[in-house]
Design a protein around this motif. Structure first.
Motif, PDB file in Angstrom:
ATOM      1  N   ASP A   1     -23.242  81.435  11.856  1.00 39.84           N
ATOM      2  CA  ASP A   1     -23.888  81.299  10.551  1.00 39.84           C
ATOM      3  C   ASP A   1     -22.883  81.388   9.413  1.00 39.84           C
ATOM      4  OD1 ASP A   1     -23.266  83.914  11.050  1.00 39.84           O
ATOM      5  OD2 ASP A   1     -25.129  84.766  10.238  1.00 39.84           O
ATOM      6  N   LEU A   2     -21.721  80.798   9.627  1.00 39.52           N
ATOM      7  CA  LEU A   2     -20.648  80.945   8.638  1.00 39.52           C
ATOM      8  C   LEU A   2     -20.721  79.841   7.591  1.00 39.52           C
ATOM      9  CD1 LEU A   2     -17.657  81.682  11.061  1.00 39.52           C
ATOM     10  CD2 LEU A   2     -18.955  83.356   9.714  1.00 39.52           C
ATOM     11  N   SER A   3     -20.250  80.174   6.422  1.00 40.92           N
ATOM     12  CA  SER A   3     -20.035  79.191   5.365  1.00 40.92           C
ATOM     13  C   SER A   3     -18.568  79.248   4.982  1.00 40.92           C
ATOM     14  CB  SER A   3     -20.908  79.491   4.142  1.00 40.92           C
ATOM     15  OG  SER A   3     -20.484  80.702   3.525  1.00 40.92           O
ATOM     16  N   ILE A   4     -18.134  78.285   4.203  1.00 45.28           N
ATOM     17  CA  ILE A   4     -16.718  78.240   3.846  1.00 45.28           C
ATOM     18  C   ILE A   4     -16.297  79.458   3.039  1.00 45.28           C
ATOM     19  CG2 ILE A   4     -16.948  76.966   1.662  1.00 45.28           C
ATOM     20  CD1 ILE A   4     -14.533  75.247   2.735  1.00 45.28           C
ATOM     21  N   GLU A   5     -17.258  80.095   2.348  1.00 47.60           N
ATOM     22  CA  GLU A   5     -16.940  81.287   1.565  1.00 47.60           C
ATOM     23  C   GLU A   5     -16.563  82.475   2.462  1.00 47.60           C
ATOM     24  OE1 GLU A   5     -19.528  79.329   0.978  1.00 47.60           O
ATOM     25  OE2 GLU A   5     -18.868  78.491  -0.953  1.00 47.60           O
ATOM     26  N   ASP A   6     -16.985  82.427   3.723  1.00 44.29           N
ATOM     27  CA  ASP A   6     -16.655  83.523   4.640  1.00 44.29           C
ATOM     28  C   ASP A   6     -15.163  83.571   4.964  1.00 44.29           C
ATOM     29  OD1 ASP A   6     -19.275  84.676   5.140  1.00 44.29           O
ATOM     30  OD2 ASP A   6     -19.740  82.803   6.166  1.00 44.29           O
ATOM     31  N   LEU A   7     -14.434  82.505   4.654  1.00 47.82           N
ATOM     32  CA  LEU A   7     -12.993  82.492   4.880  1.00 47.82           C
ATOM     33  C   LEU A   7     -12.223  83.112   3.724  1.00 47.82           C
ATOM     34  CD1 LEU A   7     -12.549  78.874   6.318  1.00 47.82           C
ATOM     35  CD2 LEU A   7     -13.110  80.981   7.534  1.00 47.82           C
ATOM     36  N   SER A   8     -12.930  83.487   2.676  1.00 52.43           N
ATOM     37  CA  SER A   8     -12.285  83.984   1.461  1.00 52.43           C
ATOM     38  C   SER A   8     -11.406  85.203   1.744  1.00 52.43           C
ATOM     39  CB  SER A   8     -13.352  84.351   0.422  1.00 52.43           C
ATOM     40  OG  SER A   8     -12.755  84.853  -0.750  1.00 52.43           O
ATOM     41  N   GLY A   9     -10.166  85.094   1.333  1.00 55.02           N
ATOM     42  CA  GLY A   9      -9.234  86.211   1.437  1.00 55.02           C
ATOM     43  C   GLY A   9      -8.629  86.435   2.799  1.00 55.02           C
ATOM     44  N   LEU A  10      -8.980  85.618   3.793  1.00 46.50           N
ATOM     45  CA  LEU A  10      -8.465  85.824   5.149  1.00 46.50           C
ATOM     46  C   LEU A  10      -7.085  85.199   5.320  1.00 46.50           C
ATOM     47  CD1 LEU A  10     -11.684  85.116   7.275  1.00 46.50           C
ATOM     48  CD2 LEU A  10     -10.798  87.318   6.473  1.00 46.50           C
ATOM     49  N   SER A  11      -6.244  85.855   6.090  1.00 45.27           N
ATOM     50  CA  SER A  11      -4.894  85.350   6.355  1.00 45.27           C
ATOM     51  C   SER A  11      -4.969  84.050   7.141  1.00 45.27           C
ATOM     52  CB  SER A  11      -4.084  86.383   7.147  1.00 45.27           C
ATOM     53  OG  SER A  11      -3.952  87.590   6.408  1.00 45.27           O
ATOM     54  N   TYR A  12      -4.045  83.132   6.840  1.00 41.53           N
ATOM     55  CA  TYR A  12      -4.061  81.854   7.523  1.00 41.53           C
ATOM     56  C   TYR A  12      -2.645  81.427   7.906  1.00 41.53           C
ATOM     57  CZ  TYR A  12      -2.545  79.495   3.190  1.00 41.53           C
ATOM     58  OH  TYR A  12      -1.847  79.084   2.076  1.00 41.53           O
ATOM     59  N   VAL A  13      -2.570  80.523   8.879  1.00 42.43           N
ATOM     60  CA  VAL A  13      -1.299  79.940   9.323  1.00 42.43           C
ATOM     61  C   VAL A  13      -1.317  78.471   8.955  1.00 42.43           C
ATOM     62  CG1 VAL A  13      -1.075  81.620  11.178  1.00 42.43           C
ATOM     63  CG2 VAL A  13      -2.126  79.404  11.643  1.00 42.43           C
ATOM     64  N   SER A  14      -0.138  77.881   8.805  1.00 46.92           N
ATOM     65  CA  SER A  14      -0.091  76.537   8.245  1.00 46.92           C
ATOM     66  C   SER A  14       1.057  75.717   8.823  1.00 46.92           C
ATOM     67  CB  SER A  14       0.071  76.615   6.719  1.00 46.92           C
ATOM     68  OG  SER A  14       0.226  75.335   6.153  1.00 46.92           O
ATOM     69  N   PHE A  15       0.844  74.399   8.891  1.00 49.04           N
ATOM     70  CA  PHE A  15       1.915  73.473   9.191  1.00 49.04           C
ATOM     71  C   PHE A  15       2.846  73.352   7.988  1.00 49.04           C
ATOM     72  CE2 PHE A  15      -1.206  72.012  12.297  1.00 49.04           C
ATOM     73  CZ  PHE A  15      -0.414  71.750  13.401  1.00 49.04           C
ATOM     74  N   GLU A  16       4.116  73.066   8.239  1.00 47.21           N
ATOM     75  CA  GLU A  16       5.067  72.837   7.149  1.00 47.21           C
ATOM     76  C   GLU A  16       4.629  71.679   6.257  1.00 47.21           C
ATOM     77  OE1 GLU A  16       9.059  72.288   8.413  1.00 47.21           O
ATOM     78  OE2 GLU A  16       9.245  74.264   9.340  1.00 47.21           O
ATOM     79  N   SER A  17       4.005  70.661   6.878  1.00 47.20           N
ATOM     80  CA  SER A  17       3.614  69.480   6.113  1.00 47.20           C
ATOM     81  C   SER A  17       2.272  69.621   5.427  1.00 47.20           C
ATOM     82  CB  SER A  17       3.583  68.251   7.039  1.00 47.20           C
ATOM     83  OG  SER A  17       2.746  68.486   8.156  1.00 47.20           O
ATOM     84  N   ASP A  18       1.712  70.818   5.446  1.00 45.30           N
ATOM     85  CA  ASP A  18       0.473  71.113   4.722  1.00 45.30           C
ATOM     86  C   ASP A  18       0.831  71.388   3.261  1.00 45.30           C
ATOM     87  OD1 ASP A  18      -1.786  72.197   3.593  1.00 45.30           O
ATOM     88  OD2 ASP A  18      -1.899  73.928   4.925  1.00 45.30           O
ATOM     89  N   GLN A  19       1.292  70.316   2.593  1.00 47.84           N
ATOM     90  CA  GLN A  19       1.715  70.412   1.201  1.00 47.84           C
ATOM     91  C   GLN A  19       1.306  69.123   0.480  1.00 47.84           C
ATOM     92  OE1 GLN A  19       3.121  73.110  -0.094  1.00 47.84           O
ATOM     93  NE2 GLN A  19       3.294  74.171   1.885  1.00 47.84           N
ATOM     94  N   PRO A  20       1.067  69.183  -0.834  1.00 53.85           N
ATOM     95  CA  PRO A  20       0.734  67.965  -1.580  1.00 53.85           C
ATOM     96  C   PRO A  20       1.803  66.895  -1.393  1.00 53.85           C
ATOM     97  CG  PRO A  20       0.336  69.906  -2.933  1.00 53.85           C
ATOM     98  CD  PRO A  20       1.050  70.387  -1.697  1.00 53.85           C
ATOM     99  N   GLY A  21       1.376  65.679  -1.076  1.00 49.26           N
ATOM    100  CA  GLY A  21       2.304  64.577  -0.902  1.00 49.26           C
ATOM    101  C   GLY A  21       2.966  64.515   0.447  1.00 49.26           C
TER     102      GLY A  21
END
Length: 317
Positions: free
Chosen positions: A191-211
């Motif tokens: 029963d999650l919504s996108i707001e449930d991710l608020s403030g949670l730590s995340y991991v990312s690809f290097e290319s997860d950047q604008p452009g």
């Protein structure tokens, strides 16, 4: 000055050894002559010359008797081993002179799932088994740079630029979803919504950047400013998945790449569930640098495979 051992190695004729092996295999001079399409005197003379070179008697022949001497048995064992090695070498270098040989060096973004590319690898290897593939993973921006600088001629990436001298072929798209593991507090919640991710730590690809290649994820992050702390970065999908499975944080993975882990229960998909970020997949090649023969064949086959995939998806009835 050559030693006797060195003289033997230099002067010993493989044809004599091969004839000797055939004599033993056929158990007669007559049989060996027939097998080798030679006269019996020629075969007998070859055996005598070999015995002279080695200084030993190899075969005992008299009426009703044809046996190897102890020295002949040793020579037969050594020569048989040599024959196997030379047979392998002959097979390697006596293939069809028209067979295609060469190497294809490809760089690909690690998270890319592209059916046309996978099918082309299978089909190309079936047609040209003597071609060696080398595939390494790099961030999309690095792949584009490597093709531009002539370091490689074939790249598969998510990034397209307006630089001259480069050709970009759209190969398809891949959806990116967000996932956590059993170690995460949100695992198993339906029963999650996108707001449930608020403030949670995340991991990312290097290319997860604008452009960059995964700018669609960066765009979603800017539209939904709920993200917590960035705790891990990698250019490799396997390492991003490792971080997520370890519970370091939640993160984005391709839907196709994550599906087996979701089915196994190792990963859990998080919102958003609709309108997922989409990354383009491009084949990037140089425009002004000639490709090798095998590279040209591979690129042409990949473009054809991609056309078939597009036709099946959009025009199949």
């Amino acid at each position: 000055m050559l030693t006797s051992h060195e003289r033997l190695l230099r002067n010993l004729d493989w044809n004599l050894l091969y004839t000797f092996l055939t004599i033993v295999d056929e158990s007669s001079i007559t049989g060996a002559a027939r097998k080798l399409s030679l006269s019996q005197p020629s075969v007998s003379n070859a055996l005598k010359r070999l015995e002279c070179h080695l200084g030993v008697k190899l075969i005992t022949r008299r009426k009703g008797v044809f046996t190897l001497t102890s020295q002949g048995l040793k020579v037969y064992e050594y020569a048989s081993s040599t024959r196997r090695v030379l047979a392998d070498m002959a097979a390697q270098f006596s293939e069809d002179e028209h067979a295609i040989h060469g190497e294809i060096d490809i760089q690909i973004a690690s998270h890319i799932h592209c059916p046309a590319f996978d099918q082309t690898l299978a089909d190309f290897h079936q047609l040209y088994p003597n071609v060696l593939f080398t595939i390494n993973t790099q961030p999309s921006a690095e792949i584009v740079r490597a093709v531009k600088d002539g370091e490689i001629h074939i790249g598969i990436c998510n990034k397209k630029t307006s630089q001259t001298g480069l050709s970009f072929d759209l190969l398809g798209y891949e959806q990116m979803g967000f996932y956590c593991s059993r170690r995460h507090a949100l695992y198993g919640h339906t029963d999650l919504s996108i707001e449930d991710l608020s403030g949670l730590s995340y991991v990312s690809f290097e290319s997860d950047q604008p452009g960059e290649g995964l700018s669609a994820i960066a765009q979603l992050r800017s539209q939904q400013p709920f993200w917590g702390k960035l705790v891990a970065v990698s250019s490799n999908e396997e390492e991003i998945r490792r971080f997520i499975l370890a519970g370091v944080g939640f993160g984005a993975l391709t839907v196709e790449g994550a599906r087996p882990y979701v089915e196994q229960g190792a990963l859990w998909q998080l919102p958003p569930y609709q309108q997922l970020p989409v990354a383009d997949i491009y084949l990037v090649t140089p425009e002004n640098v000639p490709l090798s023969d095998v590279e040209s064949r591979f690129v042409a086959m990949l473009r054809q495979a991609n056309s078939r995939v597009v036709e099946q998806i959009h025009f199949a009835h």
